[in-house]
Each structure stands twice: as structure tokens, then as C-alpha cells.
Design an enzyme around this catalytic site. Structure first.
Site, PDB file in Angstrom:
ATOM      1  CB  SER A 160      -0.874   0.026   1.254  1.00 31.79           C
ATOM      2  OG  SER A 160      -1.503   1.290   1.400  1.00 31.79           O
ATOM      3  CE1 TYR A 177      -3.734  -2.275   5.321  1.00 30.11           C
ATOM      4  CE2 TYR A 177      -3.317   0.014   4.737  1.00 30.11           C
ATOM      5  CZ  TYR A 177      -3.662  -1.266   4.370  1.00 30.11           C
ATOM      6  OH  TYR A 177      -3.918  -1.562   3.047  1.00 30.11           O
TER       7      TYR A 177
HETATM    8  P1  NDP Z   1     -11.330  -6.296   0.822  1.00 34.55           P
HETATM    9  O1  NDP Z   1     -11.601  -6.138   2.264  1.00 34.55           O
HETATM   10  O2  NDP Z   1     -12.305  -5.783  -0.167  1.00 34.55           O
HETATM   11  O3  NDP Z   1     -11.015  -7.832   0.495  1.00 34.55           O
HETATM   12  C1  NDP Z   1     -10.104  -8.508   1.317  1.00 34.55           C
HETATM   13  C2  NDP Z   1      -9.801  -9.871   0.756  1.00 34.55           C
HETATM   14  O4  NDP Z   1      -8.833 -10.488   1.602  1.00 34.55           O
HETATM   15  C3  NDP Z   1     -11.025 -10.781   0.757  1.00 34.55           C
HETATM   16  O5  NDP Z   1     -10.926 -11.667  -0.329  1.00 34.55           O
HETATM   17  C4  NDP Z   1     -10.887 -11.510   2.096  1.00 34.55           C
HETATM   18  O6  NDP Z   1     -11.496 -12.813   2.134  1.00 34.55           O
HETATM   19  C5  NDP Z   1      -9.379 -11.672   2.157  1.00 34.55           C
HETATM   20  N1  NDP Z   1      -8.924 -11.861   3.527  1.00 34.55           N
HETATM   21  C6  NDP Z   1      -9.079 -11.022   4.585  1.00 34.55           C
HETATM   22  N2  NDP Z   1      -8.567 -11.584   5.699  1.00 34.55           N
HETATM   23  C7  NDP Z   1      -8.098 -12.797   5.320  1.00 34.55           C
HETATM   24  C8  NDP Z   1      -7.485 -13.860   6.018  1.00 34.55           C
HETATM   25  N3  NDP Z   1      -7.258 -13.814   7.341  1.00 34.55           N
HETATM   26  N4  NDP Z   1      -7.130 -14.973   5.319  1.00 34.55           N
HETATM   27  C9  NDP Z   1      -7.375 -15.062   3.983  1.00 34.55           C
HETATM   28  N5  NDP Z   1      -7.960 -14.086   3.272  1.00 34.55           N
HETATM   29  C10 NDP Z   1      -8.323 -12.969   3.944  1.00 34.55           C
HETATM   30  O7  NDP Z   1      -9.905  -5.587   0.603  1.00 34.55           O
HETATM   31  P2  NDP Z   1      -9.245  -4.908  -0.695  1.00 34.55           P
HETATM   32  O8  NDP Z   1      -9.582  -5.671  -1.905  1.00 34.55           O
HETATM   33  O9  NDP Z   1      -9.483  -3.467  -0.625  1.00 34.55           O
HETATM   34  O10 NDP Z   1      -7.688  -5.127  -0.327  1.00 34.55           O
HETATM   35  C11 NDP Z   1      -6.882  -6.114  -0.936  1.00 34.55           C
HETATM   36  C12 NDP Z   1      -5.427  -5.792  -0.616  1.00 34.55           C
HETATM   37  O11 NDP Z   1      -5.108  -4.490  -1.118  1.00 34.55           O
HETATM   38  C13 NDP Z   1      -5.113  -5.761   0.881  1.00 34.55           C
HETATM   39  O12 NDP Z   1      -3.837  -6.313   1.101  1.00 34.55           O
HETATM   40  C14 NDP Z   1      -5.144  -4.275   1.197  1.00 34.55           C
HETATM   41  O13 NDP Z   1      -4.365  -3.993   2.325  1.00 34.55           O
HETATM   42  C15 NDP Z   1      -4.556  -3.702  -0.079  1.00 34.55           C
HETATM   43  N6  NDP Z   1      -4.856  -2.300  -0.304  1.00 34.55           N
HETATM   44  C16 NDP Z   1      -6.149  -1.865  -0.474  1.00 34.55           C
HETATM   45  C17 NDP Z   1      -6.389  -0.529  -0.690  1.00 34.55           C
HETATM   46  C18 NDP Z   1      -7.753   0.011  -0.903  1.00 34.55           C
HETATM   47  O14 NDP Z   1      -7.904   1.261  -0.939  1.00 34.55           O
HETATM   48  N7  NDP Z   1      -8.790  -0.799  -1.097  1.00 34.55           N
HETATM   49  C19 NDP Z   1      -5.303   0.461  -0.706  1.00 34.55           C
HETATM   50  C20 NDP Z   1      -3.998  -0.112  -0.522  1.00 34.55           C
HETATM   51  C21 NDP Z   1      -3.805  -1.444  -0.325  1.00 34.55           C
HETATM   52  P3  NDP Z   1     -13.039 -12.997   2.602  1.00 34.55           P
HETATM   53  O15 NDP Z   1     -13.879 -12.550   1.430  1.00 34.55           O
HETATM   54  O16 NDP Z   1     -13.170 -14.459   2.880  1.00 34.55           O
HETATM   55  O17 NDP Z   1     -13.246 -12.137   3.805  1.00 34.55           O
END
Ligand code: NDP
Length: 244
Positions: free
Chosen positions: A140, A153
Site C-alpha cells: 500500500s 496498518y
Molecule cells: P477487501 O476487504 O475488499 O477484500 C479482502 C480480501 O482479503 C477478501 O478476499 C478476504 O477474504 C481476504 N482476507 C481477509 N482476511 C483474510 C485472512 N485472514 N485470510 C485469507 N484471506 C483474507 O480488501 P481490498 O480488496 O481493498 O484489499 C486487498 C489488498 O489491497 C489488501 O492487502 C489491502 O491492504 C490492499 N490495499 C487496499 C487498498 C484500498 O484502498 N482498497 C489500498 C492499498 C492497499 P473474505 O472474502 O473471505 O473475507
């Protein structure tokens, strides 16, 4: 179909950025395994969308914060795929609090998924990862700059980029390329474009809008593909200029 014949594992592929990455890699020709934590319906929908488009995908439940399930999930995915060419660590969680109200539990949850999960997962994947493979970590811009009430974070995401730099050196002799994609604000469940955080953020994004999940998936496709053979150990910010 630049990834035809390749095998890809995307953690946290059920929703948001991870789902878009899985769909894009499959559209590029890769067979794709996704992991998810608890949301089976969303994982099934990602798989169904890929299959409707003519691709190959399956989902594995694996909590990235728990070493044994994470290892088992990676093993299961690698066995079903028949090896791994592209490993994308996308699973992540973000929690809002300041140093005044941070808790040990929140620290452990965020470091557990965002850092330990990808360390455990990469070690489990390594014996299955082909020479010349790619590892792409979703960090990020928070790893490089501070936003309100997200210091833990931010620290996890700084660690992600540091791991990628180290692994790029560790794995160069096998021509495995390791890079970090650092999104800025992207419209997902974690950071909805109509949420409270967005109201604070939007004015500081030069392009004046939140990013779309497909805009992250496109960069991952590039780093996974044949045009990125001399890129390793770097970070790529995709943020509408927010970190400029
Ligand atoms: P979402 O919350 O929309 O989706 C998160 C995803 O990660 C889901 O598929 C969820 O699975 C999975 N997940 C969460 N916890 C676990 C766990 N313990 N084990 C396995 N899978 C897990 O997040 P985003 O799509 O926004 O984020 C994706 C990545 O991008 C992250 O690493 C985030 O930090 C990063 N990011 C996002 C930004 C943003 O603005 N959106 C900005 C910068 C970075 P499930 O559906 O089963 O809960």
C-alpha cells in the site's frame, strides 16, 4: 493470452482487488487458485465469473493469519494446480485506531494477515514455485506515507515492501522476480469510495477520484507477464498521484 499455460495462486481472491486480479490473470490465460477467509459465497462467485468467461479457477479456504491453515491452503492449491508460476499475496486487513487506543489484538490481527500470512505462504509455496516464476505482493502507499489512525496498518505495509526487496535478492539465482504493487485508494469493501475515509482522502488525489480494482489487476498482469523480465525488488505505486 500472455499467461497461457501458467498457474497462479491469489490469496484473498474472493472480493475486491484480489478478485479482480484473479479474473484478470485467468483472462490472460492462467489457471487460477484463490484463497479466502470466511466468505465462501464471494469466492464461489469469483470462480463462477472466471468459468463463465472460459477460464479455469477454484477456491480454497485458508485463513492467512493462521500458519497451519495457510500452509495447508497453499499446499492444496499447488497440488491441484500442478505447481505455481505466479504467487500473488493480496489478502489483507486494515483497522482504524490511533496509538492512544490501539490494542495488542488489533496489532496481532493486522500483522498476522498482512505480514506473517505472506511469509508463511511464500515459504510453503517455494518448493512448488517454478524457476523464472513471479511473486507479487500487494502492499500500500500507506507503507510510505502516513494517513490518520492507520499507523499499525502502515507498518505492516512497510514490512511487505521490505520482504519483497529481501526475497528479490534471495530468489534471484532462480530468476524468481519479486515485486510489490502499492495501491492508493481503491474502491472496495475495505475502502469504499463513498465512505467516511474517502471524504478525507479525495482532495489529496491529483486525479481526483478513487481507483478501480481493474487498475490494480492490470499492473499485476504486467508484472506477472512476459514484458516484466528485468523488474525485481521494486515497488509500483498505483494511486492517481496520491503519493507524488
Ligand atoms: P477487501 O476487504 O475488499 O477484500 C479482502 C480480501 O482479503 C477478501 O478476499 C478476504 O477474504 C481476504 N482476507 C481477509 N482476511 C483474510 C485472512 N485472514 N485470510 C485469507 N484471506 C483474507 O480488501 P481490498 O480488496 O481493498 O484489499 C486487498 C489488498 O489491497 C489488501 O492487502 C489491502 O491492504 C490492499 N490495499 C487496499 C487498498 C484500498 O484502498 N482498497 C489500498 C492499498 C492497499 P473474505 O472474502 O473471505 O473475507
Amino acid at each position: 493470452m500472455s499467461l497461457l499455460g501458467k498457474k497462479a495462486l491469489v490469496t484473498g481472491g474472493s472480493r475486491g482487488i484480489g478478485s479482480a486480479i484473479a479474473r484478470r490473470l485467468a483472462a490472460d490465460g492462467a489457471a487460477v487458485a484463490i484463497t479466502y477467509s470466511g466468505n465462501k459465497a464471494a469466492a464461489d462467485e469469483t470462480v463462477a465469473a472466471i468459468e463463465r468467461a472460459g477460464g479455469t479457477a477454484f477456491a480454497v479456504q485458508a485463513d492467512a493469519s493462521q500458519p497451519e491453515p495457510q500452509r495447508a491452503g497453499v499446499e492444496q492449491a499447488a497440488a491441484a494446480l500442478g505447481g505455481i508460476d505466479i504467487l500473488v499475496h493480496n489478502a489483507g486487513v486494515a483497522e482504524f485506531s490511533t496509538i492512544a487506543d490501539d490494542t495488542d489484538e488489533s496489532y496481532d490481527r493486522q500483522f498476522g494477515v498482512n505480514v506473517k500470512g505472506l511469509h508463511v505462504g511464500t515459504r510453503a509455496a517455494l518448493p512448488h514455485l517454478r524457476d523464472g516464476g513471479r511473486i507479487i505482493l500487494i502492499g500500500s502507499i500507506s507503507g510510505e506515507m502516513a494517513f490518520p489512525a492507520t499507523a499499525i496498518y502502515s507498518a505492516t505495509k512497510a514490512a511487505v515492501a521490505a520482504l519483497a526487496r529481501g526475497w528479490a535478492k534471495d530468489l534471484a539465482s532462480r530468476n524468481i522476480l519479486v515485486n510489490t504493487v502499492q495501491p492508493g485508494p481503491i474502491d472496495t469493501d475495505m475502502n469504499p469510495a463513498d465512505g467516511e475515509f474517502a471524504k478525507q482522502m479525495i482532495g489529496s488525489i491529483p486525479l481526483g477520484r478513487y481507483g478501480r480494482v481493474e487498475e490494480i489487476a492490470g499492473a499485476v498482469s504486467f508484472l506477472a507477464g512476459p514484458d516484466a523480465t528485468y523488474i525485481t525488488g521494486t515497488t509500483l505505486n498505483i494511486d492517481g498521484g496520491a503519493s507524488a
